[in-house]
Design a protein around this motif. Structure first.
Motif, PDB file in Angstrom:
ATOM      1  N   GLY A  29      13.219  17.664  46.967  1.00  0.00           N
ATOM      2  CA  GLY A  29      13.400  18.673  45.915  1.00  0.00           C
ATOM      3  C   GLY A  29      13.171  18.167  44.515  1.00  0.00           C
ATOM      4  N   HIS A  30      12.988  16.855  44.341  1.00  0.00           N
ATOM      5  CA  HIS A  30      12.759  16.299  43.004  1.00  0.00           C
ATOM      6  C   HIS A  30      11.266  16.255  42.685  1.00  0.00           C
ATOM      7  N   ASP A  31      10.912  16.698  41.509  1.00  0.00           N
ATOM      8  CA  ASP A  31       9.514  16.674  41.064  1.00  0.00           C
ATOM      9  C   ASP A  31       9.151  15.252  40.629  1.00  0.00           C
ATOM     10  N   VAL A  32       8.003  14.745  41.079  1.00  0.00           N
ATOM     11  CA  VAL A  32       7.593  13.380  40.723  1.00  0.00           C
ATOM     12  C   VAL A  32       6.500  13.371  39.661  1.00  0.00           C
ATOM     13  N   GLY A  33       6.133  14.560  39.148  1.00  0.00           N
ATOM     14  CA  GLY A  33       5.018  14.652  38.213  1.00  0.00           C
ATOM     15  C   GLY A  33       5.187  13.794  36.976  1.00  0.00           C
ATOM     16  N   ARG A  34       6.361  13.812  36.351  1.00  0.00           N
ATOM     17  CA  ARG A  34       6.573  13.057  35.122  1.00  0.00           C
ATOM     18  C   ARG A  34       6.489  11.549  35.405  1.00  0.00           C
ATOM     19  N   LEU A  35       7.073  11.084  36.531  1.00  0.00           N
ATOM     20  CA  LEU A  35       7.046   9.660  36.859  1.00  0.00           C
ATOM     21  C   LEU A  35       5.621   9.170  37.111  1.00  0.00           C
ATOM     22  N   VAL A  36       4.817  10.015  37.764  1.00  0.00           N
ATOM     23  CA  VAL A  36       3.427   9.642  38.030  1.00  0.00           C
ATOM     24  C   VAL A  36       2.632   9.582  36.725  1.00  0.00           C
ATOM     25  N   SER A  37       2.828  10.615  35.816  1.00  0.00           N
ATOM     26  CA  SER A  37       2.074  10.647  34.559  1.00  0.00           C
ATOM     27  C   SER A  37       2.410   9.462  33.668  1.00  0.00           C
ATOM     28  N   LEU A  38       3.628   8.960  33.750  1.00  0.00           N
ATOM     29  CA  LEU A  38       4.037   7.810  32.953  1.00  0.00           C
ATOM     30  C   LEU A  38       3.639   6.479  33.600  1.00  0.00           C
ATOM     31  N   GLY A  39       3.139   6.529  34.831  1.00  0.00           N
ATOM     32  CA  GLY A  39       2.749   5.292  35.527  1.00  0.00           C
ATOM     33  C   GLY A  39       3.923   4.536  36.082  1.00  0.00           C
ATOM     34  N   ILE A  52       4.880   4.164  45.466  1.00  0.00           N
ATOM     35  CA  ILE A  52       5.164   2.774  45.138  1.00  0.00           C
ATOM     36  C   ILE A  52       5.657   2.726  43.696  1.00  0.00           C
ATOM     37  N   ALA A  53       6.741   1.974  43.450  1.00  0.00           N
ATOM     38  CA  ALA A  53       7.269   1.827  42.080  1.00  0.00           C
ATOM     39  C   ALA A  53       6.470   0.781  41.313  1.00  0.00           C
TER      40      ALA A  53
END
Length: 317
Positions: A29-39, A52-53
């Motif tokens: 249920g958590h959106d990962v868009g912001r984490l991906v855009s920030l790398g 992968i972190a």
């Protein structure tokens, strides 16, 4: 312009990053868009649906670069704004912009501002005083005469428009006759008109017609808006054209006051009695009282007899 990083992180973003960094799955249920855009995370190429972190310090460096670039571009834009604003000279070349209006909240403030404008006056002072005459302090009248003399000595046009009733008020009449002798122009008007002062066609002083409860009744506005002052100047000229010069005052039927004559002229022109008050700025009660006094003065029993007498007087004039 490069956009700023998508910050701040939400509590869900932080929880998701910790889960990925610990080798776990993305929190449902958590959106990962912001984490991906920030790398901060990236899709795992070996396992669909997992991430992968990445080292947060790298993300911070990339974000700082974006912010610095944005600040640099913004500073460059700010430095160019004066050059853009400088183009207004071409835009304004064929346009006029007005001044402003300022509320002066007391009579003293109004008088002080008028005096200030008169100190630099170069062409005219036109005033319109619609109120009924009152007994003024001799010092006030003396100061007024000194102002007239000063303005006339500077070749400044002085025009004063008054309620016709001033002709029946001895003190005011004497003061105005002296002003005319000093070179001022004075006229009287029978109808209602607004109070105002115009100086040099650039300063306009008017009553406060947007008064709210609690404001001083003597408050007024100082207007320097060019269009408004020019409009008031035109209105004043129309009023002046309908007025009677002080020297040409009606000398017929000396049994009546000027106010009574004004009422009879209005009736003579077909104005109904209830319409005379609004026309002359008088209450209905005052009109009725003045008509009764005029009837008594000429020995008329009715308004019809009074008007017949008036008509004969005008025919003989």
């Amino acid at each position: 312009m490069t956009g700023l990083p998508d910050l701040p992180l939400s509590p869900d973003d932080r929880e998701t990053y910790r889960a990925v960094a610990n080798g776990g799955d993305v929190v449902p249920g958590h959106d990962v868009g912001r984490l991906v855009s920030l790398g901060l995370i990236a899709p795992n190429p070996d396992r669909d649906g997992q991430y992968i972190a990445h080292d947060p310090r790298g993300a911070v460096q990339r974000a700082l670069s974006q912010v610095q670039e944005t600040i640099t571009r913004a500073a460059q834009c700010m430095a160019e704004l004066p050059a853009v604003e400088g183009l207004t000279a071409a835009y304004d070349a064929h346009r006029w912009y007005s001044g402003l209006s300022e509320l002066l909240e007391t009579r003293d403030e109004m008088n002080a501002r008028i005096a200030q404008a008169l100190r630099t006056a170069s062409s005219e002072m036109w005033t319109a005083q619609p109120g009924a005459p009152v007994d003024r302090d001799p010092e006030v009248q003396r100061a007024g005469m000194e102002r007239v003399l000063d303005l006339r000595a500077r070749s400044i046009s002085v025009r004063s428009l008054y309620n016709v009733a001033v002709r029946d008020h001895a003190a005011t009449a004497g003061h105005l006759a002296a002003a005319v002798e000093a070179g001022a122009e004075v006229s009287t008007l029978e109808e209602a008109f607004p109070r105002l002062v115009i100086i040099d066609g650039t300063h306009l002083f008017i009553d406060n017609c947007v008064r709210t409860n609690g404001e001083d009744k003597d408050a007024g506005w100082h207007v320097t808006d060019r269009a408004t002052v020019a409009w008031a100047h035109t209105v004043y000229q129309h009023m002046w054209a309908r007025a009677t010069r002080w020297q040409d005052g009606d000398v017929s039927s000396e049994m009546l006051t000027e106010r009574q004559k004004a009422i009879l002229r209005a009736l003579e022109e077909g104005e109904p009695q209830h319409g005379v008050g609004p026309r002359l700025g008088l209450s209905d009660r005052t009109v009725t009282k003045e008509i009764a006094t005029a009837r008594s003065a000429v020995g008329a029993q009715t308004v019809y007899q009074l008007m017949a007498w008036w008509g004969r007087q005008q025919a003989q004039a």
